[in-house]
Write a protein that holds these residues in place. Structure first.
Motif, PDB file in Angstrom:
ATOM      1  N   TYR A  32      -2.878 -28.126  31.752  1.00 31.27           N
ATOM      2  CA  TYR A  32      -2.491 -26.903  32.446  1.00 31.27           C
ATOM      3  C   TYR A  32      -0.980 -26.782  32.441  1.00 31.27           C
ATOM      4  O   TYR A  32      -0.265 -27.785  32.325  1.00 31.27           O
ATOM      5  CB  TYR A  32      -3.062 -26.832  33.860  1.00 31.27           C
ATOM      6  N   ILE A  34       2.433 -24.464  34.188  1.00 30.78           N
ATOM      7  CA  ILE A  34       2.822 -23.680  35.357  1.00 30.78           C
ATOM      8  C   ILE A  34       4.242 -23.175  35.179  1.00 30.78           C
ATOM      9  O   ILE A  34       5.095 -23.882  34.627  1.00 30.78           O
ATOM     10  CB  ILE A  34       2.749 -24.544  36.639  1.00 30.78           C
ATOM     11  N   TYR A  36       7.514 -21.915  37.430  1.00 29.07           N
ATOM     12  CA  TYR A  36       8.112 -21.901  38.755  1.00 29.07           C
ATOM     13  C   TYR A  36       9.405 -21.097  38.719  1.00 29.07           C
ATOM     14  O   TYR A  36      10.112 -21.074  37.702  1.00 29.07           O
ATOM     15  CB  TYR A  36       8.453 -23.329  39.227  1.00 29.07           C
ATOM     16  N   PHE A  46       6.007 -21.466  43.103  1.00 27.21           N
ATOM     17  CA  PHE A  46       4.945 -21.236  42.118  1.00 27.21           C
ATOM     18  C   PHE A  46       4.870 -19.754  41.757  1.00 27.21           C
ATOM     19  O   PHE A  46       4.879 -18.884  42.623  1.00 27.21           O
ATOM     20  CB  PHE A  46       3.612 -21.702  42.722  1.00 27.21           C
ATOM     21  N   SER A  97      -6.392 -33.468  40.669  1.00 23.76           N
ATOM     22  CA  SER A  97      -5.557 -32.935  41.743  1.00 23.76           C
ATOM     23  C   SER A  97      -4.980 -34.064  42.595  1.00 23.76           C
ATOM     24  O   SER A  97      -3.974 -33.897  43.258  1.00 23.76           O
ATOM     25  CB  SER A  97      -6.348 -31.972  42.617  1.00 23.76           C
TER      26      SER A  97
ATOM     27  N   ASP B  96      -3.894 -27.641  45.163  1.00 20.59           N
ATOM     28  CA  ASP B  96      -4.936 -27.962  44.195  1.00 20.59           C
ATOM     29  C   ASP B  96      -4.224 -28.473  42.951  1.00 20.59           C
ATOM     30  O   ASP B  96      -3.014 -28.663  42.969  1.00 20.59           O
ATOM     31  CB  ASP B  96      -5.835 -26.755  43.892  1.00 20.59           C
ATOM     32  N   ARG B  97      -4.953 -28.659  41.901  1.00 14.88           N
ATOM     33  CA  ARG B  97      -4.362 -29.305  40.734  1.00 14.88           C
ATOM     34  C   ARG B  97      -3.144 -28.549  40.213  1.00 14.88           C
ATOM     35  O   ARG B  97      -2.164 -29.148  39.781  1.00 14.88           O
ATOM     36  CB  ARG B  97      -5.421 -29.427  39.637  1.00 14.88           C
ATOM     37  N   GLU B  98      -3.216 -27.222  40.284  1.00 16.39           N
ATOM     38  CA  GLU B  98      -2.147 -26.428  39.685  1.00 16.39           C
ATOM     39  C   GLU B  98      -1.079 -25.967  40.664  1.00 16.39           C
ATOM     40  O   GLU B  98      -0.029 -25.499  40.240  1.00 16.39           O
ATOM     41  CB  GLU B  98      -2.739 -25.176  39.001  1.00 16.39           C
ATOM     42  N   THR B  99      -1.301 -26.051  41.940  1.00 14.23           N
ATOM     43  CA  THR B  99      -0.411 -25.399  42.904  1.00 14.23           C
ATOM     44  C   THR B  99       0.274 -26.392  43.824  1.00 14.23           C
ATOM     45  O   THR B  99      -0.374 -27.092  44.597  1.00 14.23           O
ATOM     46  CB  THR B  99      -1.201 -24.397  43.761  1.00 14.23           C
TER      47      THR B  99
END
Lengths: 114, 111
Positions: A32, A34, A36, A46, A97, B96-99
């Motif tokens: 994954y 992300i 920021y 985020f 997680s 969670d995993r992404e946040t």
């Protein structure tokens, strides 16, 4: 070794134009990614994430594109506003997680000209 | 209410001193982190705790010792501070995993 990098350290755009911030990553095991946003004097915030089984994801005024073939990630900001001025980081992640971690790229400064 | 808070916001100290930075999150998350951001804005993970248990230790010098008295708190103690420790230290909490949610940062300057 693992690394996440950005092509341009600074991007300057006119208010109202679209912005595109790019990022290259090297770890094909990352599942994954992300984006920021970090405003001056604040912690990273985020924006949007995308999983490795996707190639596009849209949010409010933002779109993230993932090209796994060339290991490239981009963040598109529509109708850029002065409040979008900040440093933008991409990060790649793997693991659960509980045990997973993020590896951050160098950061791109976005400057919005009025 | 602030989701992730850190104290102090600024910390100026002499080389060789020992100092602590505190972090608290009121989000009910199980996982918390410490990150270090250097003068070039490079952000690197240092430690991760899950429900008071150390999960990640990224080859940080043992002068740095994290402590988690409960899952809402993650503190960072630094012994024998060095010039190279000057940086901004961010605490984060994971939803969670992404946040992850980051705190406002502690700006440490070692003289």
């Amino acid at each position: 070794g693992e690394s996440v990098g950005l092509h341009l350290p600074t991007l300057s755009v006119q208010e109202g134009d679209n912005s595109i911030i790019n990022c290259a990553y090297s770890n094909s095991a990352s599942d994954y990614f992300i984006w920021y946003k970090q405003e001056s004097g604040k912690g990273p915030q985020f924006i949007i994430d995308i999983r490795s089984n996707m190639d596009k994801r849209q949010g409010q005024r933002v779109t993230v594109l993932l090209n796994k073939t060339v290991k490239h990630l981009s963040l598109q900001i529509a109708a850029t506003q002065p409040g979008d001025s900040a440093v933008y980081f991409c990060a790649e992640g793997y693991g659960s997680s509980n045990t997973g971690k993020l590896i951050f790229g160098q950061g791109t400064t976005l400057q919005v000209k009025p | 209410d602030t989701a992730v808070s850190q104290t102090p916001k600024y910390l100026v100290t002499q080389m060789g001193n020992d100092k602590s930075i505190k972090c608290e999150q009121n989000l009910g998350h199980d996982t918390m982190y410490w990150y270090k951001q250097d003068s070039k804005k490079f952000l690197k993970i240092m430690f991760s705790y899950n429900n008071k248990e150390l999960i990640i230790n990224e080859t940080v010098p043992n002068r740095f010792s994290p402590k988690s008295p409960d899952k809402a708190h993650l503190n960072l103690h630094i012994n024998s501070l060095e010039l190279g420790d000057s940086a901004v230290y961010f605490c984060a909490s994971r939803e969670d995993r992404e946040t992850q949610y980051f705190g406002p940062g502690t700006r440490l300057l070692v003289l």
